[in-house]
Motif scaffolding. Sequence first.
Motif, PDB file in Angstrom:
ATOM      1  N   ARG A 150      20.837  21.034  22.902  1.00 41.02           N
ATOM      2  CA  ARG A 150      19.958  20.301  21.987  1.00 41.02           C
ATOM      3  C   ARG A 150      20.060  18.794  22.229  1.00 41.02           C
ATOM      4  NH1 ARG A 150      21.273  23.441  16.294  1.00 41.02           N
ATOM      5  NH2 ARG A 150      20.218  25.382  16.852  1.00 41.02           N
ATOM      6  N   CYS A 163      26.584  32.048  12.104  1.00 44.20           N
ATOM      7  CA  CYS A 163      25.430  32.751  12.634  1.00 44.20           C
ATOM      8  C   CYS A 163      25.478  34.224  12.257  1.00 44.20           C
ATOM      9  CB  CYS A 163      25.348  32.589  14.145  1.00 44.20           C
ATOM     10  SG  CYS A 163      26.733  33.274  15.056  1.00 44.20           S
ATOM     11  N   VAL A 208      32.214  23.270  20.377  1.00 44.30           N
ATOM     12  CA  VAL A 208      31.187  23.839  19.519  1.00 44.30           C
ATOM     13  C   VAL A 208      31.494  25.324  19.428  1.00 44.30           C
ATOM     14  CG1 VAL A 208      28.719  24.308  19.294  1.00 44.30           C
ATOM     15  CG2 VAL A 208      29.499  22.089  20.150  1.00 44.30           C
ATOM     16  N   MET A 233      22.682  25.656  21.715  1.00 42.37           N
ATOM     17  CA  MET A 233      23.086  24.598  20.786  1.00 42.37           C
ATOM     18  C   MET A 233      23.562  23.370  21.542  1.00 42.37           C
ATOM     19  SD  MET A 233      25.064  26.637  17.768  1.00 42.37           S
ATOM     20  CE  MET A 233      25.724  25.099  17.172  1.00 42.37           C
ATOM     21  N   ILE A 278      30.898  23.773  14.086  1.00 40.93           N
ATOM     22  CA  ILE A 278      31.041  25.185  13.780  1.00 40.93           C
ATOM     23  C   ILE A 278      29.718  25.646  13.202  1.00 40.93           C
ATOM     24  CG2 ILE A 278      32.228  26.902  12.375  1.00 40.93           C
ATOM     25  CD1 ILE A 278      34.683  25.003  12.442  1.00 40.93           C
ATOM     26  N   LYS A 279      29.143  26.652  13.835  1.00 40.37           N
ATOM     27  CA  LYS A 279      27.857  27.186  13.422  1.00 40.37           C
ATOM     28  C   LYS A 279      28.045  28.602  12.908  1.00 40.37           C
ATOM     29  CE  LYS A 279      23.322  27.949  13.574  1.00 40.37           C
ATOM     30  NZ  LYS A 279      22.611  27.863  12.353  1.00 40.37           N
ATOM     31  N   THR A 292      28.702  35.726  10.281  1.00 37.73           N
ATOM     32  CA  THR A 292      28.822  35.842   8.835  1.00 37.73           C
ATOM     33  C   THR A 292      29.719  37.019   8.445  1.00 37.73           C
ATOM     34  OG1 THR A 292      26.737  37.079   8.801  1.00 37.73           O
ATOM     35  CG2 THR A 292      26.619  34.716   8.344  1.00 37.73           C
ATOM     36  N   TRP A 325      23.212  16.219  21.421  1.00 37.37           N
ATOM     37  CA  TRP A 325      24.527  16.836  21.284  1.00 37.37           C
ATOM     38  C   TRP A 325      25.491  16.338  22.349  1.00 37.37           C
ATOM     39  CZ3 TRP A 325      26.340  21.440  18.427  1.00 37.37           C
ATOM     40  CH2 TRP A 325      25.590  21.655  17.282  1.00 37.37           C
ATOM     41  N   GLN A 385      23.620  31.662  22.935  1.00 38.29           N
ATOM     42  CA  GLN A 385      23.344  30.959  21.684  1.00 38.29           C
ATOM     43  C   GLN A 385      24.127  29.639  21.623  1.00 38.29           C
ATOM     44  OE1 GLN A 385      24.010  33.328  18.186  1.00 38.29           O
ATOM     45  NE2 GLN A 385      23.203  31.784  16.818  1.00 38.29           N
ATOM     46  N   ARG A 386      25.364  29.669  22.080  1.00 39.01           N
ATOM     47  CA  ARG A 386      26.185  28.460  22.097  1.00 39.01           C
ATOM     48  C   ARG A 386      25.624  27.444  23.098  1.00 39.01           C
ATOM     49  NH1 ARG A 386      31.182  27.050  25.014  1.00 39.01           N
ATOM     50  NH2 ARG A 386      32.269  25.466  23.798  1.00 39.01           N
ATOM     51  N   LEU A 439      30.881  29.230  17.449  1.00 36.56           N
ATOM     52  CA  LEU A 439      30.033  30.127  16.675  1.00 36.56           C
ATOM     53  C   LEU A 439      30.919  31.109  15.931  1.00 36.56           C
ATOM     54  CD1 LEU A 439      27.314  31.092  19.316  1.00 36.56           C
ATOM     55  CD2 LEU A 439      27.226  29.260  17.635  1.00 36.56           C
TER      56      LEU A 439
END
Length: 101
Positions: A28, A4, A42, A25, A1-2, A47, A31, A21-22, A44
């Motif tokens: 990478r 963002c 995974v 990730m 869980i990121k 905030t 992963w 964006q996912r 996202l």
Amino acid sequence: IKMCSQKGAYSLTDPAGMAPQRETMLARTGWDKTPAGKARRVYLITTDVSSGPASVVGLAHMARWLHPKACAGLDPGAWHREYLERFQGRPRHGVYVHPAD
């Protein structure tokens, strides 16, 4: 869980906007060797719903992601709608998590 920051999350209408964006990730190095990467589990979360007064909405999303069977009846979208409409006085729309439930 990121966690963002998604500028203008409230004004977004297409969940696909967070997909690049996912995918970055997931691409990478290493992963693809993790259980989450292999299963593409995974997520996202902005905030906007993972901090402050709306953090309960983010916690509900995380509970559903981590424990889908136990939390099948949980509806983070309804919680978010109530938070925005009842406490913020504005309609619910926007994109705050990816992938969405």
